[in-house]
Design a protein around this motif. Sequence first.
Motif, PDB file in Angstrom:
ATOM      1  N   VAL A 124      -6.724   1.795   0.526  1.00  0.00           N
ATOM      2  CA  VAL A 124      -5.353   1.277   0.541  1.00  0.00           C
ATOM      3  C   VAL A 124      -4.664   1.615   1.860  1.00  0.00           C
ATOM      4  CG1 VAL A 124      -3.134   1.243  -0.650  1.00  0.00           C
ATOM      5  CG2 VAL A 124      -5.245   1.438  -1.968  1.00  0.00           C
ATOM      6  N   GLY A 125      -4.939   2.796   2.402  1.00  0.00           N
ATOM      7  CA  GLY A 125      -4.385   3.147   3.715  1.00  0.00           C
ATOM      8  C   GLY A 125      -4.854   2.185   4.789  1.00  0.00           C
ATOM      9  N   THR A 126      -6.139   1.830   4.730  1.00  0.00           N
ATOM     10  CA  THR A 126      -6.675   0.845   5.679  1.00  0.00           C
ATOM     11  C   THR A 126      -6.028  -0.523   5.464  1.00  0.00           C
ATOM     12  OG1 THR A 126      -8.787   2.031   5.669  1.00  0.00           O
ATOM     13  CG2 THR A 126      -8.794  -0.199   6.564  1.00  0.00           C
ATOM     14  N   ALA A 127      -5.769  -0.863   4.190  1.00  0.00           N
ATOM     15  CA  ALA A 127      -5.104  -2.136   3.889  1.00  0.00           C
ATOM     16  C   ALA A 127      -3.709  -2.188   4.522  1.00  0.00           C
ATOM     17  CB  ALA A 127      -5.011  -2.328   2.381  1.00  0.00           C
ATOM     18  N   ARG A 128      -2.990  -1.076   4.487  1.00  0.00           N
ATOM     19  CA  ARG A 128      -1.654  -1.057   5.106  1.00  0.00           C
ATOM     20  C   ARG A 128      -1.769  -1.254   6.622  1.00  0.00           C
ATOM     21  NH1 ARG A 128       2.149   3.668   2.788  1.00  0.00           N
ATOM     22  NH2 ARG A 128       3.739   2.259   3.637  1.00  0.00           N
ATOM     23  N   ASP A 129      -2.803  -0.658   7.228  1.00  0.00           N
ATOM     24  CA  ASP A 129      -3.016  -0.867   8.667  1.00  0.00           C
ATOM     25  C   ASP A 129      -3.295  -2.348   8.957  1.00  0.00           C
ATOM     26  OD1 ASP A 129      -2.705   1.837   9.136  1.00  0.00           O
ATOM     27  OD2 ASP A 129      -4.855   2.264   9.068  1.00  0.00           O
ATOM     28  N   GLY A 154       5.994  13.683 -15.438  1.00  0.00           N
ATOM     29  CA  GLY A 154       6.063  14.843 -14.564  1.00  0.00           C
ATOM     30  C   GLY A 154       4.903  14.981 -13.605  1.00  0.00           C
ATOM     31  N   VAL A 155       4.168  13.882 -13.373  1.00  0.00           N
ATOM     32  CA  VAL A 155       3.034  13.937 -12.438  1.00  0.00           C
ATOM     33  C   VAL A 155       3.583  14.059 -11.021  1.00  0.00           C
ATOM     34  CG1 VAL A 155       1.041  12.696 -11.531  1.00  0.00           C
ATOM     35  CG2 VAL A 155       1.587  12.574 -13.985  1.00  0.00           C
ATOM     36  N   ASP A 156       3.033  15.000 -10.271  1.00  0.00           N
ATOM     37  CA  ASP A 156       3.469  15.217  -8.894  1.00  0.00           C
ATOM     38  C   ASP A 156       2.787  14.190  -7.984  1.00  0.00           C
ATOM     39  OD1 ASP A 156       4.660  16.314  -6.686  1.00  0.00           O
ATOM     40  OD2 ASP A 156       3.146  17.897  -6.433  1.00  0.00           O
ATOM     41  N   LEU A 157       3.565  13.249  -7.461  1.00  0.00           N
ATOM     42  CA  LEU A 157       3.019  12.179  -6.621  1.00  0.00           C
ATOM     43  C   LEU A 157       3.208  12.492  -5.147  1.00  0.00           C
ATOM     44  CD1 LEU A 157       4.361   9.131  -8.655  1.00  0.00           C
ATOM     45  CD2 LEU A 157       2.030  10.060  -8.672  1.00  0.00           C
ATOM     46  N   ALA A 158       2.335  11.951  -4.336  1.00  0.00           N
ATOM     47  CA  ALA A 158       2.403  12.179  -2.892  1.00  0.00           C
ATOM     48  C   ALA A 158       3.703  11.615  -2.330  1.00  0.00           C
ATOM     49  CB  ALA A 158       1.208  11.524  -2.202  1.00  0.00           C
ATOM     50  N   PRO A 159       4.326  12.295  -1.349  1.00  0.00           N
ATOM     51  CA  PRO A 159       5.603  11.814  -0.781  1.00  0.00           C
ATOM     52  C   PRO A 159       5.524  10.391  -0.244  1.00  0.00           C
ATOM     53  CG  PRO A 159       5.179  14.073  -0.100  1.00  0.00           C
ATOM     54  CD  PRO A 159       3.952  13.614  -0.809  1.00  0.00           C
ATOM     55  N   PHE A 160       4.388  10.016   0.382  1.00  0.00           N
ATOM     56  CA  PHE A 160       4.295   8.655   0.945  1.00  0.00           C
ATOM     57  C   PHE A 160       4.330   7.607  -0.165  1.00  0.00           C
ATOM     58  CE2 PHE A 160      -0.208   9.682   0.244  1.00  0.00           C
ATOM     59  CZ  PHE A 160      -0.686   8.517  -0.344  1.00  0.00           C
ATOM     60  N   LYS A 188       5.936   7.969  -3.062  1.00  0.00           N
ATOM     61  CA  LYS A 188       7.335   7.925  -3.519  1.00  0.00           C
ATOM     62  C   LYS A 188       8.169   7.066  -2.579  1.00  0.00           C
ATOM     63  CE  LYS A 188       7.296  12.547  -5.628  1.00  0.00           C
ATOM     64  NZ  LYS A 188       7.888  13.911  -5.568  1.00  0.00           N
ATOM     65  N   ARG A 189       7.980   7.254  -1.286  1.00  0.00           N
ATOM     66  CA  ARG A 189       8.761   6.470  -0.312  1.00  0.00           C
ATOM     67  C   ARG A 189       8.446   4.976  -0.441  1.00  0.00           C
ATOM     68  NH1 ARG A 189       7.316  10.855   3.060  1.00  0.00           N
ATOM     69  NH2 ARG A 189       5.653   9.618   4.027  1.00  0.00           N
ATOM     70  N   LEU A 190       7.155   4.659  -0.621  1.00  0.00           N
ATOM     71  CA  LEU A 190       6.769   3.261  -0.742  1.00  0.00           C
ATOM     72  C   LEU A 190       7.375   2.631  -1.988  1.00  0.00           C
ATOM     73  CD1 LEU A 190       5.051   0.829   0.181  1.00  0.00           C
ATOM     74  CD2 LEU A 190       3.142   1.787  -1.154  1.00  0.00           C
ATOM     75  N   ALA A 191       7.257   3.319  -3.131  1.00  0.00           N
ATOM     76  CA  ALA A 191       7.800   2.774  -4.375  1.00  0.00           C
ATOM     77  C   ALA A 191       9.313   2.599  -4.291  1.00  0.00           C
ATOM     78  CB  ALA A 191       7.427   3.685  -5.540  1.00  0.00           C
ATOM     79  N   ASP A 192      10.017   3.617  -3.741  1.00  0.00           N
ATOM     80  CA  ASP A 192      11.482   3.515  -3.617  1.00  0.00           C
ATOM     81  C   ASP A 192      11.873   2.360  -2.707  1.00  0.00           C
ATOM     82  OD1 ASP A 192      11.797   5.639  -5.298  1.00  0.00           O
ATOM     83  OD2 ASP A 192      12.099   7.127  -3.707  1.00  0.00           O
ATOM     84  N   SER A 193      11.123   2.174  -1.595  1.00  0.00           N
ATOM     85  CA  SER A 193      11.436   1.098  -0.659  1.00  0.00           C
ATOM     86  C   SER A 193      11.273  -0.269  -1.324  1.00  0.00           C
ATOM     87  CB  SER A 193      10.527   1.204   0.564  1.00  0.00           C
ATOM     88  OG  SER A 193      10.686   0.087   1.406  1.00  0.00           O
ATOM     89  N   ILE A 194      10.196  -0.438  -2.077  1.00  0.00           N
ATOM     90  CA  ILE A 194       9.961  -1.723  -2.743  1.00  0.00           C
ATOM     91  C   ILE A 194      11.014  -1.974  -3.811  1.00  0.00           C
ATOM     92  CG2 ILE A 194       8.369  -2.953  -4.279  1.00  0.00           C
ATOM     93  CD1 ILE A 194       6.073  -1.648  -2.679  1.00  0.00           C
ATOM     94  N   ARG A 195      11.329  -0.947  -4.591  1.00  0.00           N
ATOM     95  CA  ARG A 195      12.319  -1.110  -5.652  1.00  0.00           C
ATOM     96  C   ARG A 195      13.687  -1.485  -5.082  1.00  0.00           C
ATOM     97  NH1 ARG A 195      11.491   3.406  -7.993  1.00  0.00           N
ATOM     98  NH2 ARG A 195      13.190   4.562  -7.023  1.00  0.00           N
ATOM     99  N   ILE A 196      14.109  -0.818  -4.012  1.00  0.00           N
ATOM    100  CA  ILE A 196      15.420  -1.082  -3.406  1.00  0.00           C
ATOM    101  C   ILE A 196      15.459  -2.484  -2.798  1.00  0.00           C
ATOM    102  CG2 ILE A 196      16.932  -0.407  -1.502  1.00  0.00           C
ATOM    103  CD1 ILE A 196      15.988   2.509  -2.046  1.00  0.00           C
ATOM    104  N   ASN A 197      14.404  -2.862  -2.099  1.00  0.00           N
ATOM    105  CA  ASN A 197      14.368  -4.190  -1.474  1.00  0.00           C
ATOM    106  C   ASN A 197      14.380  -5.310  -2.510  1.00  0.00           C
ATOM    107  OD1 ASN A 197      14.340  -3.185   1.124  1.00  0.00           O
ATOM    108  ND2 ASN A 197      12.112  -3.200   1.301  1.00  0.00           N
ATOM    109  N   ARG A 198      13.683  -5.104  -3.624  1.00  0.00           N
ATOM    110  CA  ARG A 198      13.677  -6.128  -4.670  1.00  0.00           C
ATOM    111  C   ARG A 198      15.054  -6.263  -5.315  1.00  0.00           C
ATOM    112  NH1 ARG A 198       9.228  -5.689  -8.996  1.00  0.00           N
ATOM    113  NH2 ARG A 198       9.319  -7.972  -9.008  1.00  0.00           N
ATOM    114  N   ARG A 199      15.721  -5.126  -5.519  1.00  0.00           N
ATOM    115  CA  ARG A 199      17.063  -5.163  -6.120  1.00  0.00           C
ATOM    116  C   ARG A 199      18.041  -5.869  -5.189  1.00  0.00           C
ATOM    117  NH1 ARG A 199      18.214   0.102  -6.492  1.00  0.00           N
ATOM    118  NH2 ARG A 199      17.020   0.302  -8.424  1.00  0.00           N
TER     119      ARG A 199
END
Length: 429
Positions: free
Chosen positions: A224-229, A296-302, A304-315
Amino acid sequence: MSCRHSLALAFVLVVPAVAAQGRTDALIATARAYITARKFDQADAALSGALESAAYMMDTVHVFVWRAILAHMRGSDSLARENFHSALVLYPPLRVNGLDQVAPGLDDIFESESRGLRVYSANQVDERATWQSGRSLTYPPALRRRRVAGQALITAIVDTTGHVEGQSIRVLDVPDSGFIKPLRDMLLAATFTPGRVKGKVVRSTIDLNFTLTPPAPTRPTILVGTARDQLRAGHADSALALTEEALDSANEATPGERVYALLVRGLALHAKQRDSLAAMSFDDGLAGYRDLTARGVDLAPFLKRLADSIRINRRAASQTATKPPPAPPFGTPAAVGAVDEQPALLSHPPIRYAPEMQALRVGGTVIVEATLDTTGRVLPATVKIAQSPNPVFDAESKRVVLAALYRPAHVNGRAARVTIRQPITFAAY
């Protein structure tokens, strides 16, 4: 008559034995006598009659060999080659021993023609054909998931340019029939060092044994990291393929990795203007994200940032949109027929929308059909309208497609000439 030619006509034609064919054999014998006597015109006439009367393929082969000998003795090596070639086309295993006793160099002429048509076995060549370069096997996903492994035995003919002749490929043994197509594709894309006889390249058979072992699972996070590149580089197709691979059950993605892959797949689909599928992928990814955070699963910061960015942009998009965005004037081109990689539009001139049609709010989508060459350019004579809502749009549609530039389609790893269907939308607003 020279002594050389008087001794020369006792050679051996190595072909299957057939019964004497009466008139044909008699005419060939007559031609041989005329050649010995150097009465070449009479020999030519006799061989023409023999060719007309030949009832069996091997009789015809025999006549062509004698016509080649006659042509050489009359000083026409090109005609000698032509007749040897005709004989070999009819019977590729043909052997003629003792030609140099007829005339020095005649055997070389025959052998040069024979090499181009004859297929040598691995034991008949001085240097065997060997694998030089090529891509690795594309392991079928279903077989990779089942961890199917084993040996594949293949035989094929390698031509004088070092490529496998497609029709010659024979898969003799394989652990699953699902391997046959990817094995064929791999061989057709490969390059070999051709076999050689007396220093000359020849067509030759090659026997190949492959050990088929499913690749180890690839970490989905890396995919997935390669896909983002790839997305950042503008390669949405490659990005989408990588996210699909990450979601393949064979790679055993964790719930967090699955969320990551779904969100990036949505971005790739959005980049390809497949927004309904992108929305489904975003919905699945964000639903999984909410479930993990609720537990309560601890997710990687990157992530979290991706999910928040997509959610905000869609709203924000849903709040500000007053009407659906207009369709892009140039849709995605599609090849007519099967290709490994679809062509892609790189550039096109602005579309001139007639003011009177805009005032009347007349619009629609025109489908233009055209052929792309291997450089991605449209061949002018091939441009035509396949579908049109109004003839007034046709001339402009042809103009912009003719001036457009594409990345060519690819088949077996090579740029290919293909026919495309290109949608062009004239929006009525």
